[in-house]
Design an enzyme around this catalytic site. Structure first.
Site, short mmCIF file in Angstrom:
data_model
loop_
_atom_site.label_atom_id
_atom_site.label_comp_id
_atom_site.label_asym_id
_atom_site.label_seq_id
_atom_site.Cartn_x
_atom_site.Cartn_y
_atom_site.Cartn_z
N LYS A 93 -0.25 -10.42 -34.69
CA LYS A 93 0.54 -9.36 -34.05
C LYS A 93 1.78 -9.03 -34.86
CE LYS A 93 -1.02 -9.41 -29.33
NZ LYS A 93 -0.72 -9.61 -27.93
N LYS A 133 -12.78 -8.33 -33.77
CA LYS A 133 -12.91 -8.50 -32.32
C LYS A 133 -12.80 -7.15 -31.62
CE LYS A 133 -9.54 -9.79 -29.73
NZ LYS A 133 -8.47 -10.35 -28.89
N LYS A 156 -8.71 -3.21 -27.46
CA LYS A 156 -8.18 -1.91 -27.05
C LYS A 156 -7.11 -1.40 -28.02
CE LYS A 156 -6.13 -5.04 -23.79
NZ LYS A 156 -6.39 -5.73 -22.55
#
Ligand code: AMP
Ligand code: TRP
Length: 330
Positions: free
Chosen positions: A111, A192, A195
């Site tokens: 992230k 993966k 969204k």
């Protein structure tokens, strides 16, 4: 006693990855375990959330829990932010976590790679997750494969705390389903399904219309061999579609492989679409009934009250063990 605690962040629309790795497992295990299902809204705000969207999404995740089949009379459903013990225990867990071990979390590293400014809460996120789990003395936590490392850290923190202050916490085990714990992108089976992928055709949302599901699956990448065979090494794209089929039909992978022996990808994708749609449409119908009702807010309020009773007790035990002056005890 076996007890489950798990949740799905309200930080984006729920996709079939979250369904395979988490929600379908919640529904499956709720009868076997005493279960608590929550909406980790405090975790969602580790990256900026539009306030109105956060509000709506939090209710939506709760509505999907119920629409997918969680029995809220048996298993409390609640918002993390409505049970104040989570934030408090989160702080206690931060005192147990080491800077170095938090920095080694792959999800944090991933992230931070894609963001310019990173909140300090994103860094301490796994300590709060440990708090969530330990507050309920959960023995088991159903999660997708990407949460494995966070569960290991949770066990380490619990163990460290118990060694220092005396036995306080149960060490939880992850439940990571063999099929469906790692659903990959439809456009790239090495990533993966998420969204946060800018390509909307890479994921299927729980709210997608049958037509949109059909289109997305029709576009999903395959390979040139033309055989429906489950083999992650050689055929990751097809293996991913077979797993999705297995998650939504409940059938074993071998049966699916056998059924499509000698058939092309066209037939397989068409029937895969039917299987996914057959499961999602009734969920969507129930969702639309639940989302507008004030009963949902009552369910969440009641869930928070039930959860608080257990969470407050564990928080007091942990605080007392650390030497805090704990005023009124139950
Ligand atoms: P999140 O939406 O990040 O809170 O994830 C909710 C749950 O779904 C977690 O247990 C994740 O591990 C799981 N999950 C998320 N994406 C996937 C995926 N692509 N495949 C399987 N499980 C997933
Ligand atoms: N970190 C989890 C995720 O990204 C969400 C989460 C927060 C969670 N606290 C939890 C999952 C406790 C299970 C148990 O998906």
């Amino acid at each position: 006693m076996k007890r489950i605690l798990s949740g799905i962040k309200p930080s984006g629309d729920l996709n079939i990855g979250g369904y395979g790795g988490a929600l379908s497992q919640f529904v499956k295990y709720q009868h076997e375990y005493e279960s608590y299902f929550f909406i980790p809204d405090l975790h969602a705000v580790t990256v900026y959330q539009d306030p109105r969207e956060l509000h709506e999404r939090s209710r939506e995740i709760a509505a999907y829990y119920i629409a997918a089949g969680i029995d809220h009379d048996k298993s409390p459903i609640f918002l993390q932010s409505q049970v104040s013990a989570h934030a408090q225990m989160g702080w206690l867990m931060e005192t147990q976590a080491h800077y170095g071990e938090l920095g080694r979390m792959t999800q944090f590293k991933e992230k931070t790679d894609s963001q310019d400014s990173v909140s300090s809460a994103l860094f301490t996120y796994p300590a709060l997750m440990a708090a969530d789990i330990l507050l309920y003395q959960a023995t088991h936590v159903p999660v997708g494969d990407d949460q494995k490392q966070h569960l290991e850290l949770t066990r380490d923190l619990a163990q460290r705390f118990n060694n220092r202050y005396g036995h306080t916490f149960t060490l939880p085990e992850p439940i990571i389903t063999e099929i469906g714990s790692r659903i990959m992108s439809l456009d790239d089976p090495s990533r993966k399904m998420s969204k946060s992928n800018p390509n909307q055709n890479s994921y299927i949302l729980l709210q997608d219309s049958p037509e949109s599901i059909r289109k997305k699956l029709a576009r999903a990448v395959t390979d040139s061999e033309g055989l429906v065979r489950y083999d992650w090494e050689q055929k990751p794209a097809i293996s991913n579609l077979i797993e999705i089929y297995a998650v939504f039909s409940g059938e074993p992978v071998e049966e699916i492989e056998q059924r499509y022996t000698g058939q092309g990808y066209g037939v397989f994708k068409k029937e895969l679409t039917e299987v996914v749609v057959a499961k999602l449409v009734p969920i969507q119908q129930r969702f639309s009934e639940i989302i507008g009702s004030s009963e949902l807010d009552q369910i969440l309020r009641r869930g928070a009250e039930q959860a608080s009773m257990i969470a407050d007790k564990t928080l007091r035990q942990a605080a007392k063990a650390m030497g805090f002056i704990v005023s009124h005890e139950q």
